[in-house]
Motif scaffolding. Structure first.
Motif, mmCIF file in Angstrom:
data_model
loop_
_atom_site.group_PDB
_atom_site.id
_atom_site.type_symbol
_atom_site.label_atom_id
_atom_site.label_comp_id
_atom_site.label_asym_id
_atom_site.label_seq_id
_atom_site.Cartn_x
_atom_site.Cartn_y
_atom_site.Cartn_z
ATOM 1 N N ARG A 273 0.832 -1.205 0.000
ATOM 2 C CA ARG A 273 0.000 0.000 0.000
ATOM 3 C C ARG A 273 0.863 1.251 0.000
ATOM 4 O O ARG A 273 0.643 2.182 -0.782
ATOM 5 C CB ARG A 273 -0.912 -0.005 1.232
ATOM 6 C CG ARG A 273 -1.829 1.211 1.336
ATOM 7 C CD ARG A 273 -2.692 1.142 2.583
ATOM 8 N NE ARG A 273 -1.925 1.368 3.793
ATOM 9 C CZ ARG A 273 -1.773 2.556 4.381
ATOM 10 N NH1 ARG A 273 -2.342 3.639 3.854
ATOM 11 N NH2 ARG A 273 -1.073 2.668 5.490
ATOM 12 N N ARG A 274 1.871 1.298 0.867
ATOM 13 C CA ARG A 274 2.741 2.471 0.963
ATOM 14 C C ARG A 274 3.538 2.689 -0.326
ATOM 15 O O ARG A 274 3.852 3.823 -0.672
ATOM 16 C CB ARG A 274 3.686 2.317 2.154
ATOM 17 C CG ARG A 274 3.028 2.562 3.509
ATOM 18 C CD ARG A 274 3.967 2.260 4.664
ATOM 19 N NE ARG A 274 3.407 2.706 5.931
ATOM 20 C CZ ARG A 274 3.650 3.878 6.516
ATOM 21 N NH1 ARG A 274 4.469 4.734 5.929
ATOM 22 N NH2 ARG A 274 3.097 4.206 7.660
ATOM 23 N N ARG A 303 -8.851 -4.693 7.751
ATOM 24 C CA ARG A 303 -10.188 -4.390 7.216
ATOM 25 C C ARG A 303 -10.336 -2.901 6.965
ATOM 26 O O ARG A 303 -10.901 -2.470 5.943
ATOM 27 C CB ARG A 303 -11.264 -4.878 8.179
ATOM 28 C CG ARG A 303 -11.394 -6.394 8.288
ATOM 29 C CD ARG A 303 -12.637 -6.786 9.071
ATOM 30 N NE ARG A 303 -12.709 -8.229 9.270
ATOM 31 C CZ ARG A 303 -12.347 -8.840 10.398
ATOM 32 N NH1 ARG A 303 -11.881 -8.137 11.419
ATOM 33 N NH2 ARG A 303 -12.435 -10.155 10.495
ATOM 34 N N TYR A 304 -9.847 -2.098 7.906
ATOM 35 C CA TYR A 304 -9.927 -0.643 7.736
ATOM 36 C C TYR A 304 -9.152 -0.198 6.496
ATOM 37 O O TYR A 304 -9.652 0.611 5.694
ATOM 38 C CB TYR A 304 -9.382 0.061 8.977
ATOM 39 C CG TYR A 304 -9.207 1.549 8.764
ATOM 40 C CD1 TYR A 304 -10.296 2.395 8.719
ATOM 41 C CD2 TYR A 304 -7.934 2.090 8.573
ATOM 42 C CE1 TYR A 304 -10.147 3.757 8.495
ATOM 43 C CE2 TYR A 304 -7.769 3.446 8.343
ATOM 44 C CZ TYR A 304 -8.880 4.276 8.306
ATOM 45 O OH TYR A 304 -8.725 5.608 8.080
ATOM 46 N N LEU A 305 -7.945 -0.734 6.320
ATOM 47 C CA LEU A 305 -7.127 -0.322 5.179
ATOM 48 C C LEU A 305 -7.705 -0.844 3.863
ATOM 49 O O LEU A 305 -7.525 -0.210 2.813
ATOM 50 C CB LEU A 305 -5.681 -0.765 5.375
ATOM 51 C CG LEU A 305 -4.969 -0.018 6.511
ATOM 52 C CD1 LEU A 305 -3.588 -0.601 6.770
ATOM 53 C CD2 LEU A 305 -4.866 1.466 6.191
ATOM 54 N N LEU A 306 -8.412 -1.958 3.907
ATOM 55 C CA LEU A 306 -9.131 -2.403 2.706
ATOM 56 C C LEU A 306 -10.219 -1.385 2.338
ATOM 57 O O LEU A 306 -10.430 -1.091 1.153
ATOM 58 C CB LEU A 306 -9.745 -3.786 2.944
ATOM 59 C CG LEU A 306 -8.787 -4.965 2.799
ATOM 60 C CD1 LEU A 306 -9.427 -6.243 3.313
ATOM 61 C CD2 LEU A 306 -8.342 -5.141 1.344
ATOM 62 N N GLU A 307 -10.888 -0.833 3.348
ATOM 63 C CA GLU A 307 -11.876 0.214 3.079
ATOM 64 C C GLU A 307 -11.205 1.448 2.477
ATOM 65 O O GLU A 307 -11.739 2.055 1.533
ATOM 66 C CB GLU A 307 -12.602 0.585 4.369
ATOM 67 C CG GLU A 307 -13.510 -0.486 4.918
ATOM 68 C CD GLU A 307 -14.155 -0.080 6.233
ATOM 69 O OE1 GLU A 307 -13.985 1.102 6.642
ATOM 70 O OE2 GLU A 307 -14.824 -0.909 6.856
ATOM 71 N N VAL A 308 -10.046 1.797 3.016
ATOM 72 C CA VAL A 308 -9.299 2.931 2.482
ATOM 73 C C VAL A 308 -8.975 2.705 1.013
ATOM 74 O O VAL A 308 -9.000 3.637 0.188
ATOM 75 C CB VAL A 308 -8.006 3.164 3.311
ATOM 76 C CG1 VAL A 308 -7.066 4.148 2.601
ATOM 77 C CG2 VAL A 308 -8.348 3.654 4.705
ATOM 78 N N LEU A 309 -8.673 1.456 0.671
ATOM 79 C CA LEU A 309 -8.310 1.096 -0.703
ATOM 80 C C LEU A 309 -9.543 0.855 -1.579
ATOM 81 O O LEU A 309 -9.402 0.431 -2.735
ATOM 82 C CB LEU A 309 -7.410 -0.140 -0.689
ATOM 83 C CG LEU A 309 -6.028 0.077 -0.067
ATOM 84 C CD1 LEU A 309 -5.332 -1.271 0.182
ATOM 85 C CD2 LEU A 309 -5.172 0.957 -0.962
ATOM 86 N N GLY A 310 -10.720 1.081 -1.036
ATOM 87 C CA GLY A 310 -11.940 0.952 -1.834
ATOM 88 C C GLY A 310 -12.502 -0.448 -1.890
ATOM 89 O O GLY A 310 -13.253 -0.763 -2.829
ATOM 90 N N GLN A 311 -12.148 -1.290 -0.920
ATOM 91 C CA GLN A 311 -12.621 -2.677 -0.912
ATOM 92 C C GLN A 311 -13.567 -2.924 0.267
ATOM 93 O O GLN A 311 -13.464 -2.303 1.290
ATOM 94 C CB GLN A 311 -11.430 -3.630 -0.814
ATOM 95 C CG GLN A 311 -10.535 -3.593 -2.025
ATOM 96 C CD GLN A 311 -11.242 -4.101 -3.273
ATOM 97 O OE1 GLN A 311 -11.719 -5.228 -3.290
ATOM 98 N NE2 GLN A 311 -11.287 -3.290 -4.314
#
Length: 311
Positions: A273-274, A303-311
């Motif tokens: 991601r980074r 899960r939170y970072l998946l939301e950040v990534l649009g998932q």
């Protein structure tokens, strides 16, 4: 206004104890080369500086990772202090010299390495010695974190993970919409860039740094601090993050189950991601969420970072 962001530096005494950082050192023989090297031991510490999305943790004072790596003055052999008493087989010594030379060829100053460059040397040596790839990855991660330390300093009061970073960034936007003094706006922009970088929100970091650089009330030192953060964030850290990715991938294949692999899998996802590898980040975050060995807190952050990534 946001919480204050401050830098803390170690206060070294003339003796063998650094009171401000809870660190003791002793001289031990160099495992490879002549003479002795300082081996540091952490006596006290805290986690009041919080942690980043890739699990870099912070004390409210100087970070022990700055001292954890030892480098022999005579040979530039580098290793964690905890590794200095491990014997080195003669068969590896020539390859170690080659690894040191390769690392030094990339240092900005071949005689005065930065701490992250010494971690790079240690990682290459660990590879020569056949260490677990996750151990090698942790050295490359430490290299990236010590570089980050130099760029962002310490957030006093704690900054606990990407969710907290996003909350602060959102509050910062509200503050920027207010009628701030030029000095307050300057401080806020710079601090928001620091928070964004720790959270791995690269677009926010770059936006705040660009706005900061355009301000007319920067001193020469402040302008240089902005340039330094940008250089470390976009050039120095990614170099070691890419190396960590390769080692983490090898380590997960070598050791597919258990907490250590679960942590490595999460870190691999966040490094993708980074580094801007969105599709790879999504795939590995999903693996982390699905894996039984992943601790609940890491699953929540994934899960939170998946939301950040649009998932």
């Amino acid at each position: 206004m946001l919480y204050a962001l401050m830098l803390a530096t170690a206060i070294a005494s003339d003796g063998q104890f650094e009171k401000a950082t809870g660190i003791r050192y002793e001289h031990v023989p160099c495992p490879h080369g002549e003479g002795s090297v300082r081996k540091y031991t952490k006596l006290t510490g805290n986690t009041m500086g919080g942690y980043d999305s890739d699990l870099a943790r912070y004390s409210s004072r100087t970070q022990f990772r700055t001292h954890a790596i030892s480098t022999c003055p005579s040979s530039y052999f580098s290793a964690l202090g905890t590794e200095l008493d491990r014997p080195i087989p003669e068969v590896h010594r020539s390859a170690i010299d080659d690894a040191i030379a390769q690392s030094r060829s990339e240092w900005a100053d071949a005689e005065n390495p930065e701490v992250w460059e010494r971690y790079d040397t240690a990682a290459r040596i660990a590879g020569v010695l056949g260490r677990d790839p996750i151990d090698v990855a942790e050295l490359y991660l430490a290299a990236s974190w010590t570089a980050r330390d130099a760029a962002v300093g310490i957030y006093v009061g704690g900054l606990n993970g990407p969710q907290a970073a996003r909350q602060i960034l959102d509050l910062g936007e509200q503050e920027l919409a207010k009628d701030l003094t030029p000095d307050s706006r300057k401080v806020l922009r710079y601090n928001l860039a620091r928070v964004a970088h720790r959270g791995g929100f690269n677009a926010d970091r770059d936006r705040h740094l660009s706005a900061y650089a355009k301000l007319s009330n920067l001193t020469a030192a402040e302008a240089e601090a902005g340039r330094r953060m940008r250089h470390i964030a976009k050039v120095v850290e990614p170099r070691y993050q890419r190396a960590a990715v390769m080692a983490l991938q090898a380590g997960i294949q070598h050791r597919p189950t258990g907490f250590r692999s679960a942590r490595a899998r999460y870190q691999l996802a966040d490094l993708h991601r980074r580094l801007g590898n969105r599709d790879r980040a999504v795939a590995v975050f999903k693996q982390a969420v699905a894996h039984d060995d992943t601790p609940a807190d890491l699953k929540e952050t994934a899960r939170y970072l998946l939301e950040v990534l649009g998932q």
